[in-house]
Design a protein around this motif. Structure first.
Motif, PDB file in Angstrom:
ATOM      1  N   ALA A 123      10.447   8.014  23.698  1.00  0.00           N
ATOM      2  CA  ALA A 123      11.354   9.173  23.675  1.00  0.00           C
ATOM      3  C   ALA A 123      12.459   9.043  22.632  1.00  0.00           C
ATOM      4  CB  ALA A 123      11.979   9.364  25.057  1.00  0.00           C
ATOM      5  N   THR A 124      12.501   7.933  21.915  1.00  0.00           N
ATOM      6  CA  THR A 124      13.610   7.699  20.984  1.00  0.00           C
ATOM      7  C   THR A 124      13.321   8.164  19.567  1.00  0.00           C
ATOM      8  OG1 THR A 124      12.856   5.483  20.314  1.00  0.00           O
ATOM      9  CG2 THR A 124      14.225   5.639  22.312  1.00  0.00           C
ATOM     10  N   GLY A 125      12.065   8.449  19.249  1.00  0.00           N
ATOM     11  CA  GLY A 125      11.702   8.762  17.882  1.00  0.00           C
ATOM     12  C   GLY A 125      11.506   7.533  17.016  1.00  0.00           C
ATOM     13  N   LEU A 126      11.502   6.350  17.644  1.00  0.00           N
ATOM     14  CA  LEU A 126      11.333   5.082  16.933  1.00  0.00           C
ATOM     15  C   LEU A 126      10.089   4.369  17.445  1.00  0.00           C
ATOM     16  CD1 LEU A 126      15.052   3.879  17.174  1.00  0.00           C
ATOM     17  CD2 LEU A 126      13.959   4.977  15.203  1.00  0.00           C
ATOM     18  N   PHE A 127       9.605   3.410  16.675  1.00  0.00           N
ATOM     19  CA  PHE A 127       8.520   2.557  17.159  1.00  0.00           C
ATOM     20  C   PHE A 127       8.587   1.211  16.455  1.00  0.00           C
ATOM     21  CE2 PHE A 127       6.637   3.739  13.219  1.00  0.00           C
ATOM     22  CZ  PHE A 127       5.468   3.034  12.994  1.00  0.00           C
ATOM     23  N   PHE A 128       7.910   0.225  17.055  1.00  0.00           N
ATOM     24  CA  PHE A 128       7.813  -1.098  16.445  1.00  0.00           C
ATOM     25  C   PHE A 128       6.461  -1.173  15.755  1.00  0.00           C
ATOM     26  CE2 PHE A 128       6.858  -5.691  16.488  1.00  0.00           C
ATOM     27  CZ  PHE A 128       7.910  -6.095  15.683  1.00  0.00           C
ATOM     28  N   PRO A 129       6.419  -1.373  14.433  1.00  0.00           N
ATOM     29  CA  PRO A 129       5.193  -1.117  13.689  1.00  0.00           C
ATOM     30  C   PRO A 129       4.192  -2.259  13.604  1.00  0.00           C
ATOM     31  CG  PRO A 129       6.968  -1.593  12.160  1.00  0.00           C
ATOM     32  CD  PRO A 129       7.574  -1.592  13.534  1.00  0.00           C
ATOM     33  N   VAL A 130       4.591  -3.501  13.880  1.00  0.00           N
ATOM     34  CA  VAL A 130       3.666  -4.619  13.651  1.00  0.00           C
ATOM     35  C   VAL A 130       2.560  -4.581  14.704  1.00  0.00           C
ATOM     36  CG1 VAL A 130       3.422  -7.112  13.390  1.00  0.00           C
ATOM     37  CG2 VAL A 130       5.554  -5.980  12.684  1.00  0.00           C
ATOM     38  N   ASP A 131       1.322  -4.568  14.234  1.00  0.00           N
ATOM     39  CA  ASP A 131       0.165  -4.352  15.122  1.00  0.00           C
ATOM     40  C   ASP A 131      -0.928  -5.365  14.800  1.00  0.00           C
ATOM     41  OD1 ASP A 131      -1.973  -3.479  16.595  1.00  0.00           O
ATOM     42  OD2 ASP A 131      -2.194  -1.545  15.584  1.00  0.00           O
ATOM     43  N   PRO A 132      -0.939  -6.517  15.480  1.00  0.00           N
ATOM     44  CA  PRO A 132      -1.964  -7.517  15.205  1.00  0.00           C
ATOM     45  C   PRO A 132      -3.304  -7.230  15.850  1.00  0.00           C
ATOM     46  CG  PRO A 132      -0.529  -8.304  16.935  1.00  0.00           C
ATOM     47  CD  PRO A 132       0.026  -6.981  16.490  1.00  0.00           C
ATOM     48  N   GLY A 133      -3.406  -6.135  16.585  1.00  0.00           N
ATOM     49  CA  GLY A 133      -4.658  -5.803  17.258  1.00  0.00           C
ATOM     50  C   GLY A 133      -4.573  -6.099  18.739  1.00  0.00           C
ATOM     51  N   ALA A 134      -4.393  -7.346  19.087  1.00  0.00           N
ATOM     52  CA  ALA A 134      -4.232  -7.722  20.492  1.00  0.00           C
ATOM     53  C   ALA A 134      -2.879  -7.231  20.999  1.00  0.00           C
ATOM     54  CB  ALA A 134      -4.328  -9.240  20.642  1.00  0.00           C
ATOM     55  N   ASN A 135      -2.799  -6.969  22.303  1.00  0.00           N
ATOM     56  CA  ASN A 135      -1.514  -6.601  22.902  1.00  0.00           C
ATOM     57  C   ASN A 135      -0.730  -7.873  23.177  1.00  0.00           C
ATOM     58  OD1 ASN A 135       0.556  -5.060  23.974  1.00  0.00           O
ATOM     59  ND2 ASN A 135      -0.385  -4.961  26.002  1.00  0.00           N
ATOM     60  N   ALA A 136      -0.290  -8.501  22.111  1.00  0.00           N
ATOM     61  CA  ALA A 136       0.350  -9.808  22.192  1.00  0.00           C
ATOM     62  C   ALA A 136       1.803  -9.678  22.621  1.00  0.00           C
ATOM     63  CB  ALA A 136       0.260 -10.504  20.837  1.00  0.00           C
ATOM     64  N   SER A 137       2.376 -10.792  23.084  1.00  0.00           N
ATOM     65  CA  SER A 137       3.811 -10.818  23.393  1.00  0.00           C
ATOM     66  C   SER A 137       4.591 -10.908  22.090  1.00  0.00           C
ATOM     67  CB  SER A 137       4.136 -12.016  24.290  1.00  0.00           C
ATOM     68  OG  SER A 137       3.987 -13.231  23.572  1.00  0.00           O
ATOM     69  N   LEU A 138       5.787 -10.341  22.108  1.00  0.00           N
ATOM     70  CA  LEU A 138       6.603 -10.321  20.896  1.00  0.00           C
ATOM     71  C   LEU A 138       7.122 -11.714  20.550  1.00  0.00           C
ATOM     72  CD1 LEU A 138       8.247  -6.951  21.775  1.00  0.00           C
ATOM     73  CD2 LEU A 138       6.903  -7.380  19.709  1.00  0.00           C
ATOM     74  N   GLY A 139       7.361 -12.539  21.555  1.00  0.00           N
ATOM     75  CA  GLY A 139       7.744 -13.920  21.273  1.00  0.00           C
ATOM     76  C   GLY A 139       6.620 -14.686  20.606  1.00  0.00           C
ATOM     77  N   GLY A 140       5.401 -14.475  21.090  1.00  0.00           N
ATOM     78  CA  GLY A 140       4.249 -15.121  20.470  1.00  0.00           C
ATOM     79  C   GLY A 140       3.992 -14.605  19.069  1.00  0.00           C
ATOM     80  N   MET A 141       4.181 -13.302  18.872  1.00  0.00           N
ATOM     81  CA  MET A 141       3.990 -12.735  17.539  1.00  0.00           C
ATOM     82  C   MET A 141       4.996 -13.317  16.548  1.00  0.00           C
ATOM     83  SD  MET A 141       3.223  -8.753  18.599  1.00  0.00           S
ATOM     84  CE  MET A 141       3.481  -8.127  16.941  1.00  0.00           C
ATOM     85  N   ALA A 142       6.235 -13.493  16.986  1.00  0.00           N
ATOM     86  CA  ALA A 142       7.229 -14.116  16.103  1.00  0.00           C
ATOM     87  C   ALA A 142       6.868 -15.567  15.831  1.00  0.00           C
ATOM     88  CB  ALA A 142       8.618 -14.016  16.725  1.00  0.00           C
ATOM     89  N   SER A 143       6.406 -16.270  16.843  1.00  0.00           N
ATOM     90  CA  SER A 143       6.117 -17.691  16.687  1.00  0.00           C
ATOM     91  C   SER A 143       4.963 -17.951  15.730  1.00  0.00           C
ATOM     92  CB  SER A 143       5.802 -18.313  18.053  1.00  0.00           C
ATOM     93  OG  SER A 143       6.962 -18.348  18.859  1.00  0.00           O
ATOM     94  N   THR A 144       4.021 -17.014  15.643  1.00  0.00           N
ATOM     95  CA  THR A 144       2.902 -17.186  14.720  1.00  0.00           C
ATOM     96  C   THR A 144       3.073 -16.367  13.436  1.00  0.00           C
ATOM     97  OG1 THR A 144       1.670 -15.447  15.872  1.00  0.00           O
ATOM     98  CG2 THR A 144       1.227 -17.729  16.522  1.00  0.00           C
ATOM     99  N   ALA A 146       3.052 -13.146  13.037  1.00  0.00           N
ATOM    100  CA  ALA A 146       1.914 -12.238  13.077  1.00  0.00           C
ATOM    101  C   ALA A 146       2.110 -11.060  12.136  1.00  0.00           C
ATOM    102  CB  ALA A 146       1.707 -11.728  14.506  1.00  0.00           C
ATOM    103  N   SER A 147       0.996 -10.445  11.791  1.00  0.00           N
ATOM    104  CA  SER A 147       1.052  -9.210  11.004  1.00  0.00           C
ATOM    105  C   SER A 147       0.010  -8.263  11.579  1.00  0.00           C
ATOM    106  CB  SER A 147       0.854  -9.490   9.523  1.00  0.00           C
ATOM    107  OG  SER A 147      -0.321 -10.208   9.258  1.00  0.00           O
ATOM    108  N   GLY A 148      -0.923  -7.768  10.764  1.00  0.00           N
ATOM    109  CA  GLY A 148      -1.962  -6.915  11.309  1.00  0.00           C
ATOM    110  C   GLY A 148      -2.206  -5.687  10.462  1.00  0.00           C
ATOM    111  N   THR A 149      -2.679  -4.630  11.114  1.00  0.00           N
ATOM    112  CA  THR A 149      -3.216  -3.485  10.393  1.00  0.00           C
ATOM    113  C   THR A 149      -2.162  -2.710   9.621  1.00  0.00           C
ATOM    114  OG1 THR A 149      -2.990  -2.042  12.323  1.00  0.00           O
ATOM    115  CG2 THR A 149      -5.072  -3.222  12.074  1.00  0.00           C
ATOM    116  N   THR A 150      -0.897  -2.758  10.043  1.00  0.00           N
ATOM    117  CA  THR A 150       0.145  -1.943   9.397  1.00  0.00           C
ATOM    118  C   THR A 150       0.989  -2.726   8.400  1.00  0.00           C
ATOM    119  OG1 THR A 150       1.667  -2.415  11.215  1.00  0.00           O
ATOM    120  CG2 THR A 150       0.342  -0.402  11.398  1.00  0.00           C
TER     121      THR A 150
END
Length: 458
Positions: A123-144, A146-150
Motif C-alpha cells: 500500500a506504500t507505492g514502494l517495493f524491495f527489488p532484489v529477487d534471487p528467485g527463492a523466497n529467501a530471508s533478508l538476513g540470508g540474502m545480505a549474508s550471501t 544475493a542478487s537475481g533477476t532484477t
C-alpha cells in the motif's frame, strides 16, 4: 568445545526455544544442493537481538560453533553446521520494524522474507527489488550478497543494504551505516558484513533501500536460433542504454524442462525472458527498441504478458525452473553452480560450457541473469552413483576455470560456503589471506560459521 555446557546454559535462558529434537536437527542439517546432511547439536530460536548476543556470548565461552539460519535456501552449504554446534534460526525475528516512505527505506529483522516485506509494502507505492528467485530471508540474502533477476536494473544486496545491526563474535552489538544514501565516514563496515556468510557476525537488523513501484510493467518472451544470438542482443541492449528491468536466458534444455513442468509450448530453442518498468509510454518505447535489436539477431516476435496474472505465470515458470529441471530426472540431486563473466565473454562461456557438459555426459541445463553476465548450470546426478558426482564436480571445476580465464569470478551470486572454497586462492591470490586475517581479528576463536569462505584453520 563443551557443547553440553553450552546447551545447558542456553536452556536456562531460552527454555524450549533451544531444541535437540531429531526432526529439528535433521531439518537444519539439510541443503538445497548436493551436500550430505549435517545436523547441528542444537537449534536456537531467538526473538530479540539481546538473545542473539547472549547465544553468541555463551557459545564463545564454551568455544562452540554458531551458524546462522534464515530459510535454508543457500546453495554452497553456507547454513550447514559441518562442525556441529548451535544453529541460530532467525524465523521468529521476522518483523518489519519501520518503513520511512519519504526516505524510501525500511528497517527489518533478518528472518523476514523478501516476499513478506513486499506484501507489507504493497500500500506504500514502494517495493524491495532484489529477487534471487527463492523466497529467501533478508538476513540470508545480505549474508550471501544475493542478487537475481532484477539486478541488471536495481543492483544486488550490496547496493540495497544501507545499514546493519550485527552481533559480533564477542557478543557485542554494533551498528554499521546509517539511513543516509551515502557516506564517506570511515571504513565501509556494512559492505564488510554483506557477503561475509555469517563468518564475521550475526545480522540482527537491516536498513534497506526501497524503490518506487513502476506505473507500468510489461513482460515478454523472445526465442533465438542460438545462445550467441540471444547474448548479442543482450549486449546491444545494454550498450544502447535501454533500462530493462529483467533479462533472463534459458537454453534449449531449460526450455524443454519448463515446457514439461509448466505445460508450456515454447519452441525448444534458447529464449530471453524480459521485463520493462516505467510508464505506459516508456515501457512501449523500451520494448520497441529491444524488438529492433532482437530482429537484427534473428529473434522471434515477442510473446507479450501485460496482465499481472500472465506476468506472474511467466516469472513463476522461471523461478520454478530448478524444480522443472529436477523433474527431468526423477530421484536426482543437483549440483547447482554459477559463474559470472564480463558480458562480452558471456556467449563464449555459455557455449563452451554447453559443449563441455555434452561431451562429459553430464545433464546440466543452463539459465541465468545474462544482463550482468551471470549464469547457472543445474548438474543432475544420481546420488547413489559416485562416478556421476565426480564427473559433475569436474565439470563445475572447468566452469570456474573458464570463468577465471575470461576475467570473471567463481560465483556471481551463490557465494562460497564450502562448495567453492577451493577456488578462492585461484581467484583472489593474496587477497584471500587478507580475508583470513580479517576473520581472525574479528573472530579469534573461530566460532562463527567455521570452515566457510576464508582459509581453513583449526
Amino acid at each position: 568445545m563443551d557443547i553440553a555446557r553450552a546447551i545447558a546454559d542456553l536452556q536456562s535462558s531460552l527454555g524450549q526455544r533451544i531444541t535437540l529434537s531429531k526432526s529439528d536437527l535433521a531439518l537444519h542439517g539439510q541443503s538445497e544442493s548436493h551436500f550430505p546432511p549435517s545436523p547441528p547439536d542444537a537449534v536456537a530460536y531467538p526473538e530479540t537481538t539481546a538473545e542473539v548476543a547472549e547465544i553468541v556470548t555463551l557459545c564463545a565461552r564454551h568455544r562452540v560453533p554458531v551458524v546462522a539460519w534464515g530459510t535454508g535456501t543457500s546453495l554452497e552449504g553456507q547454513a550447514q553446521a559441518f562442525r556441529g554446534g548451535i544453529v541460530v534460526d532467525f524465523s521468529r525475528m521476522n518483523a518489519v520494524l519501520d518503513v520511512a516512505t519519504a526516505d524510501m527505506t525500511a528497517r527489518v529483522q533478518p528472518g523476514l522474507t523478501r516476499q513478506a516485506l513486499n506484501d507489507a509494502l504493497r500500500a506504500t507505492g514502494l517495493f524491495f527489488p532484489v529477487d534471487p528467485g527463492a523466497n529467501a530471508s533478508l538476513g540470508g540474502m545480505a549474508s550471501t550478497r544475493a542478487s537475481g533477476t532484477t539486478a541488471v536494473r536495481y543492483g544486488t544486496m550490496r547496493d540495497n543494504v544501507l545499514a546493519l545491526e550485527v552481533v559480533t563474535a564477542k557478543g557485542e552489538v554494533i551498528r554499521t551505516g546509517t539511513g543516509a544514501r551515502k557516506s564517506s565516514s570511515g571504513y565501509d563496515l556494512t559492505g564488510l558484513f554483506v557477503g561475509a556468510e555469517g563468518t564475521l557476525g550475526l545480522i540482527t537488523e537491516l536498513t534497506l533501500r526501497l524503490s518506487g513501484q513502476p506505473e507500468a510493467i510489461s513482460a515478454a518472451v523472445c526465442a533465438f536460433d542460438s545462445v550467441a544470438d540471444a547474448v548479442a542482443t543482450v549486449i546491444d541492449t545494454i550498450q544502447c542504454g535501454i533500462p530493462i528491468a529483467r533479462i533472463e536466458l534459458m537454453d534449449t534444455e531449460s526450455v524443454r524442462a519448463v515446457n514439461a513442468h509448466a505445460k508450456m509450448t515454447l519452441p525448444e530453442k534458447p529464449h530471453l525472458l524480459l521485463e520493462f518498468h516505467g510508464t505506459p509510454a516508456s515501457t512501449a518505447e523500451q520494448a520497441e527498441s529491444f524488438g529492433a535489436l532482437a530482429r537484427e539477431h534473428k529473434g522471434s516476435d515477442f510473446d507479450w504478458a501485460t496482465q499481472t496474472e500472465a506476468r506472474t505465470a511467466l516469472w513463476a515458470m522461471r523461478h520454478n525452473a530448478y524444480y522443472a529441471i529436477l523433474g527431468q530426472r526423477p530421484g536426482a540431486r543437483a549440483i547447482v553452480t554459477d559463474i559470472c563473466v564480463p558480458i562480452s565473454k558471456l556467449a563464449e562461456a555459455i557455449e563452451e560450457t554447453r559443449a563441455d557438459l555434452d561431451q562429459a555426459g553430464v545433464m546440466g541445463p543452463i539459465l541465468g541473469h545474462v544482463g550482468d553476465g551471470n549464469f547457472h548450470a543445474v548438474l543432475l546426478i544420481d546420488p547413489d552413483n559416485p562416478d556421476e558426482l565426480t564427473a559433475a564436480k569436474a565439470a563445475s571445476d572447468r566452469m570456474v576455470t573458464r570463468a577465471l580465464a575470461l576475467g570473471g569470478t567463481a560465483t556471481g551470486e551463490h557465494g562460497i560456503g564450502v562448495g567453492k572454497l577451493d577456488y578462492m586462492q585461484r581467484e583472489h591470490g593474496g587477497g584471500w589471506a587478507l580475508m583470513g586475517a580479517l576473520k581472525h581479528a574479528l573472530d579469534p576463536l573461530n566460532i562463527l560459521n567455521p570452515g566457510k569462505l576464508v582459509p581453513p584453520r583449526n
